[in-house]
Design an enzyme around this catalytic site. Structure first.
Site, PDB file in Angstrom:
ATOM      1  N   MET A  32      -3.469 -36.394  11.618  1.00 42.85           N
ATOM      2  CA  MET A  32      -2.466 -36.477  10.476  1.00 42.85           C
ATOM      3  C   MET A  32      -2.818 -38.001   9.777  1.00 42.85           C
ATOM      4  O   MET A  32      -1.854 -38.310   9.133  1.00 42.85           O
ATOM      5  CB  MET A  32      -1.410 -36.385  10.971  1.00 42.85           C
ATOM      6  CG  MET A  32      -1.031 -35.012  11.679  1.00 42.85           C
ATOM      7  SD  MET A  32       0.824 -34.542  11.664  1.00 42.85           S
ATOM      8  CE  MET A  32       1.270 -35.865  12.779  1.00 42.85           C
ATOM      9  N   HIS A  36      -7.101 -44.693  13.600  1.00 49.14           N
ATOM     10  CA  HIS A  36      -7.312 -45.572  14.576  1.00 49.14           C
ATOM     11  C   HIS A  36      -8.498 -45.565  15.615  1.00 49.14           C
ATOM     12  O   HIS A  36      -9.156 -44.526  15.360  1.00 49.14           O
ATOM     13  CB  HIS A  36      -5.944 -46.021  15.423  1.00 49.14           C
ATOM     14  CG  HIS A  36      -5.460 -44.927  16.202  1.00 49.14           C
ATOM     15  ND1 HIS A  36      -6.124 -44.365  17.274  1.00 49.14           N
ATOM     16  CD2 HIS A  36      -4.268 -44.309  16.107  1.00 49.14           C
ATOM     17  CE1 HIS A  36      -5.459 -43.286  17.752  1.00 49.14           C
ATOM     18  NE2 HIS A  36      -4.231 -43.036  17.083  1.00 49.14           N
ATOM     19  N   GLU A  37      -8.652 -46.382  16.499  1.00 49.64           N
ATOM     20  CA  GLU A  37      -9.981 -46.195  17.450  1.00 49.64           C
ATOM     21  C   GLU A  37     -10.013 -44.967  18.071  1.00 49.64           C
ATOM     22  O   GLU A  37     -10.930 -44.553  18.603  1.00 49.64           O
ATOM     23  CB  GLU A  37     -10.195 -47.328  18.186  1.00 49.64           C
ATOM     24  CG  GLU A  37     -10.579 -48.523  17.354  1.00 49.64           C
ATOM     25  CD  GLU A  37     -11.846 -48.429  16.536  1.00 49.64           C
ATOM     26  OE1 GLU A  37     -12.930 -47.912  16.924  1.00 49.64           O
ATOM     27  OE2 GLU A  37     -11.891 -48.773  15.354  1.00 49.64           O
ATOM     28  N   HIS A  39      -8.919 -41.895  16.974  1.00 52.74           N
ATOM     29  CA  HIS A  39      -9.648 -40.928  16.116  1.00 52.74           C
ATOM     30  C   HIS A  39     -11.268 -41.306  16.052  1.00 52.74           C
ATOM     31  O   HIS A  39     -11.830 -40.311  16.171  1.00 52.74           O
ATOM     32  CB  HIS A  39      -9.009 -41.043  14.722  1.00 52.74           C
ATOM     33  CG  HIS A  39      -7.240 -40.698  14.822  1.00 52.74           C
ATOM     34  ND1 HIS A  39      -6.450 -41.563  14.658  1.00 52.74           N
ATOM     35  CD2 HIS A  39      -6.687 -39.781  15.032  1.00 52.74           C
ATOM     36  CE1 HIS A  39      -5.361 -41.027  14.503  1.00 52.74           C
ATOM     37  NE2 HIS A  39      -5.376 -39.913  14.952  1.00 52.74           N
ATOM     38  N   GLN A 155      -0.885 -30.399  23.617  1.00 51.84           N
ATOM     39  CA  GLN A 155      -1.436 -29.988  22.565  1.00 51.84           C
ATOM     40  C   GLN A 155      -2.726 -29.095  22.626  1.00 51.84           C
ATOM     41  O   GLN A 155      -2.968 -28.102  22.353  1.00 51.84           O
ATOM     42  CB  GLN A 155      -1.386 -30.859  21.293  1.00 51.84           C
ATOM     43  CG  GLN A 155      -2.139 -30.480  20.185  1.00 51.84           C
ATOM     44  CD  GLN A 155      -2.178 -31.613  19.064  1.00 51.84           C
ATOM     45  OE1 GLN A 155      -1.375 -31.406  17.825  1.00 51.84           O
ATOM     46  NE2 GLN A 155      -3.159 -32.174  19.005  1.00 51.84           N
ATOM     47  N   MET A 186      -3.243 -45.526  22.248  1.00 54.62           N
ATOM     48  CA  MET A 186      -3.595 -45.714  20.878  1.00 54.62           C
ATOM     49  C   MET A 186      -2.694 -44.633  20.175  1.00 54.62           C
ATOM     50  O   MET A 186      -3.062 -43.390  20.635  1.00 54.62           O
ATOM     51  CB  MET A 186      -4.844 -45.772  20.294  1.00 54.62           C
ATOM     52  CG  MET A 186      -5.505 -47.093  20.581  1.00 54.62           C
ATOM     53  SD  MET A 186      -7.079 -47.163  19.652  1.00 54.62           S
ATOM     54  CE  MET A 186      -7.772 -48.620  20.375  1.00 54.62           C
ATOM     55  N   SER A 188      -0.782 -43.478  16.176  1.00 54.87           N
ATOM     56  CA  SER A 188      -0.514 -43.687  14.625  1.00 54.87           C
ATOM     57  C   SER A 188       0.797 -44.323  14.676  1.00 54.87           C
ATOM     58  O   SER A 188       1.404 -45.212  13.744  1.00 54.87           O
ATOM     59  CB  SER A 188      -0.467 -42.810  13.649  1.00 54.87           C
ATOM     60  OG  SER A 188      -2.166 -42.335  13.694  1.00 54.87           O
ATOM     61  N   ARG A 189       1.855 -43.933  15.626  1.00 49.47           N
ATOM     62  CA  ARG A 189       3.209 -44.460  15.581  1.00 49.47           C
ATOM     63  C   ARG A 189       3.499 -45.882  16.136  1.00 49.47           C
ATOM     64  O   ARG A 189       4.443 -46.481  16.195  1.00 49.47           O
ATOM     65  CB  ARG A 189       4.218 -43.425  16.275  1.00 49.47           C
ATOM     66  CG  ARG A 189       4.230 -42.024  15.433  1.00 49.47           C
ATOM     67  CD  ARG A 189       5.250 -41.135  16.130  1.00 49.47           C
ATOM     68  NE  ARG A 189       5.647 -40.293  15.427  1.00 49.47           N
ATOM     69  CZ  ARG A 189       4.932 -38.957  15.530  1.00 49.47           C
ATOM     70  NH1 ARG A 189       3.939 -38.914  16.307  1.00 49.47           N
ATOM     71  NH2 ARG A 189       5.464 -37.883  14.650  1.00 49.47           N
TER      72      ARG A 189
END
Length: 289
Positions: A32, A36-37, A39, A155, A186, A188-189
């Site tokens: 989404m 960051h690292e 990903h 998930q 890590m 994104s939030r």
């Protein structure tokens, strides 16, 4: 690196690649965005195992409930493209919402059992949205392998079940959680966290690590309920922590267990809010031979 926005353009590009090299292996990393690292580690794994790496960036509205953070979910396309290129990505697919959902979807994909606990219980409809978007992306890209981070272990379990049940010809590759130097998983939030919230959030990884060591030392004989209570007590020492759930389940079927040794693999999973930011983390422990 090619940046594509339209579904048909992407399909044509992949079709041409497969025509040129019929045995080519395509790896796919769905995200989404706000990379960051963690990903980057997925992209690097895909780069190592595949000939072509496709990254999708799409904030899927169907995954968000009415009071969740769809509108304020962090977005930074220029930063994402730079990270993707540095990680060796070949194709970035970033469709608009209108491109992915030109009209309201009348199809539902419900994976039962593995969606009914953890985040599935506290975020109704979330995994229905995941099921739709992942199925659409697999249909569009038709990858040979797809790479997912184990930070969201539920998930991964849901998507593995989906792929198995629908006989999708794609290998699901789980990848280890990537953490900050201080242990915070890590996400994104994490950008939402205020300094004091972030400091207190370290209790999550610290507690999971301590409990994992204790379980291994005890040989899995500890009752799951006692471990859950101990984890809750430690997290509740942080005044800013608001626990959504602490669960200990068999993995990947996510069924309850009485003792850790009752499952070949057991997951200790938690979701905790610090301020307005909901964080998840987990550890999977293997005790049976």
């Amino acid at each position: 690196m090619e940046h594509i926005h339209q579904i048909q353009h992407l399909r044509n590009t992949i079709s041409n690649l497969r025509d040129e090299k019929p045995n080519i292996r395509i790896g796919f990393v769905p995200t989404m965005g706000f990379l960051h690292e963690g990903h980057a580690s997925l992209l690097q794994a895909a780069r190592q195992q595949c000939d072509i790496v496709v990254l999708s960036i799409f904030v899927n509205p169907l995954q968000f409930g009415p009071n969740e953070d769809f509108e304020r979910y962090p977005r930074d396309e220029a930063r994402d493209l730079a990270l993707a290129k540095a990680a060796g990505t070949d194709i970035v697919f970033s469709p608009s919402t209108a491109e992915m959902y030109p009209r309201p979807s009348k199809t539902q994909i419900l994976v039962s059992g593995v969606t009914e606990r953890l985040c599935g219980a506290s975020r109704p409809g979330h995994f229905d949205g995941v099921g739709i978007v992942v199925t659409k992306l697999f249909q569009i890209i038709q990858p040979d392998a797809a790479f997912f981070g184990m930070k969201d272990a539920q998930q991964v379990a849901v998507i593995k079940q989906l792929v198995t049940d629908l006989n999708m010809p794609v290998e699901i590759v789980p990848c280890a959680i990537i953490r900050e130097q201080d242990g915070l998983a890590m996400s994104s939030r994490n950008v939402y966290l205020q300094p004091e919230e972030r400091e207190q959030a370290l209790v999550l990884s610290r507690t999971l690590k301590q409990v994992e060591q204790k379980v291994i030392e005890m040989g899995g004989n500890l009752p799951a309920s006692e471990l859950q209570q101990a984890i809750r007590k430690q997290i509740e020492e942080m005044p800013l922590a608001d626990i959504d759930y602490v669960e200990i389940l068999a993995y990947p079927d996510l069924e309850p267990i009485e003792r850790m040794k009752d499952a070949k693999e057991a997951i200790i999973a938690l979701a905790v809010r610090f301020g307005k930011t909901r964080l998840i983390d987990n550890v999977i422990i293997q005790l049976q031979e």
